[in-house]
Design a protein around this motif. Structure first.
Motif: not given
Length: 429
Positions: A236-242
């Motif tokens: 998930l972090r590789s796609r977006v900075d939550p």
């Protein structure tokens, strides 16, 4: 807004949460809070500038019925009390039956998956809009973990979430542990789900532990966070900075240093995966059928009632479901019900001793929950008194006094026992 790193606040670990370093925010189960005052621990955290987000579990926005105005008002009041920037709930149904099906109302006592169909999506979206109009702050919805799969699903999880966001503008609370659970239990690839859903709509992320038994992953929130769950967080972090990431723990609470260690692992995972965004292009969404028959809410009601009745009342397994998995889910629901009743009414296991769990599970086989856990505890005690249990005179007197204090000045009398026995014989139970 940026939330940062947080942890689920629970009364059992309130002191530990206050003392943990680097906690930017906490999340509290909304239904465990009063609407007019806060526990002292949460008040102190708020006084330090720590954001508190209420996390609801009882709205059942994925259910066939429209959201209950009283529950919405309660959630809104808690949001106002906390001064929170948002509130969260689940994409799930928690009750079924009632007026839409002309059948008894049933409570699951647990979050159950909605079918990923266009019908269910229509119902969910209308319910979400009702909730959004009733709340003073934005709403974010969480994907849930599931032991069972609905037959005839028309959308993947990512597609379902993407359509929900497109139609309602609701934010998402993505639980990476739930994505892992659905990978083990339903063969769904977490990376595919992340590719399909709109990651830019993520409000924050949950991370939690679980355990695998006999090839089934149980999302317990009572075990340490595992490496596969952290791997999904990395994806998930590789796609977006939550905007926020939160550690959940609901039972078997470890020492504070273990909680701190899990938070450190979460921070390290996020840091290691914080590469430049990969620029993935979301797959094209599926095309919605042009013409569909009216009555989505009624069809959803019938389907959810048939499933829940099978799980909690022993009615036949609906067509297309895996009977073995439904049995696993049914046992899990009964076990959770016994555990929660023991928490809301701790006097009952004290009075019944080692026989509490066996007696409650036997009661639950024939008595589906219909009005929440506190009423369930009273119903269980009344059932025991009606059938003349416990056998020990002192224990039965204690149980009678407990029941009288909460339900009525007099315990069930002989007439009630005869009616109960006749009904039991008639139903063959």
């Amino acid at each position: 807004m940026r939330l940062g790193i947080g942890i689920g606040w629970r009364p059992e670990i309130a002191d530990a949460v206050e003392a943990l370093p680097g906690i930017d925010w906490v999340e509290a189960v909304a239904e465990n809070l009063c609407t007019d005052h806060l526990p002292e621990s949460l008040a102190r955290l708020r006084g330090r500038g720590v954001t508190v987000v209420p996390h609801g579990v009882s709205l059942g926005l994925g259910g066939a019925e429209r959201p209950d105005p009283g529950r919405l008002a309660g959630l809104a009041a808690r949001a106002e009390l906390l001064g929170t920037p948002l509130v969260t709930e689940h994409i799930a149904f928690v009750r079924a039956g009632g007026p839409l099906t002309s059948s008894p109302a049933l409570e699951a006592g647990h979050l159950l998956p909605v079918p990923r169909t266009w019908d269910a999506l229509d119902v969910l979206c209308e319910n979400v809009r009702i909730a959004q109009d009733s709340l003073p702050v934005p709403l974010a919805l969480e994907n849930i973990a599931a032991l069972i799969s609905w037959p005839g699903e028309e959308l993947t999880e990512g597609q379902f979430l993407a359509e929900l966001v497109e139609r309602t503008g609701v934010r998402l609370l993505i639980d990476v542990a739930n994505l892992h659970t659905n990978h083990v239990n339903r063969g769904e690839d977490p990376a595919t789900a992340l590719d399909e859903l709109p990651v830019e709509a993520i409000a924050y992320v949950h991370v939690a532990g679980g355990v695998e038994k006999d090839g089934v992953w149980h999302d317990t929130h009572a075990h340490p966070v595992t490496r596969p769950v952290l791997d999904v967080l990395s994806e998930l972090r590789s796609r977006v900075d939550p905007p926020g990431v939160l550690l959940e723990r609901d039972d078997d609470f470890p020492p504070a240093e273990e909680l701190a260690g899990e938070l450190t692992s979460i921070r390290a995972t996020l840091a290691a995966a914080a590469a430049p965004q990969k620029g993935r292009q979301r797959p094209a969404p599926p095309e919605e059928p042009g013409t569909r028959p009216a009555g989505a809410r009624d069809r959803t009601a019938v389907a959810q009632t048939a499933l829940l009745s099978s799980l909690v009342a022993g009615t036949p397994v609906p067509d297309g479901f895996d009977p073995r998995r439904l049995k696993v889910q049914s046992r899990a629901l009964a076990a959770k019900r016994a555990d929660v009743v023991a928490k809301v009414a701790p006097e009952l296991p004290e009075i019944l001793g080692d026989g509490y769990r066996k007696a409650f599970l036997a009661y639950a086989e024939n008595k589906p929950m219909s009005a929440g856990y506190r009423r369930d505890a009273l119903g269980f005690a009344e059932h025991l008194l009606v059938v003349g249990h416990p056998a020990d005179d002192a224990a039965r007197r204690r149980l009678t006094r407990w029941w009288q204090d909460r339900a009525a000045p007099r315990p069930p009398r002989r007439g009630s026992r005869l009616v109960h026995a006749a009904r039991t014989a008639l139903l063959g139970r």
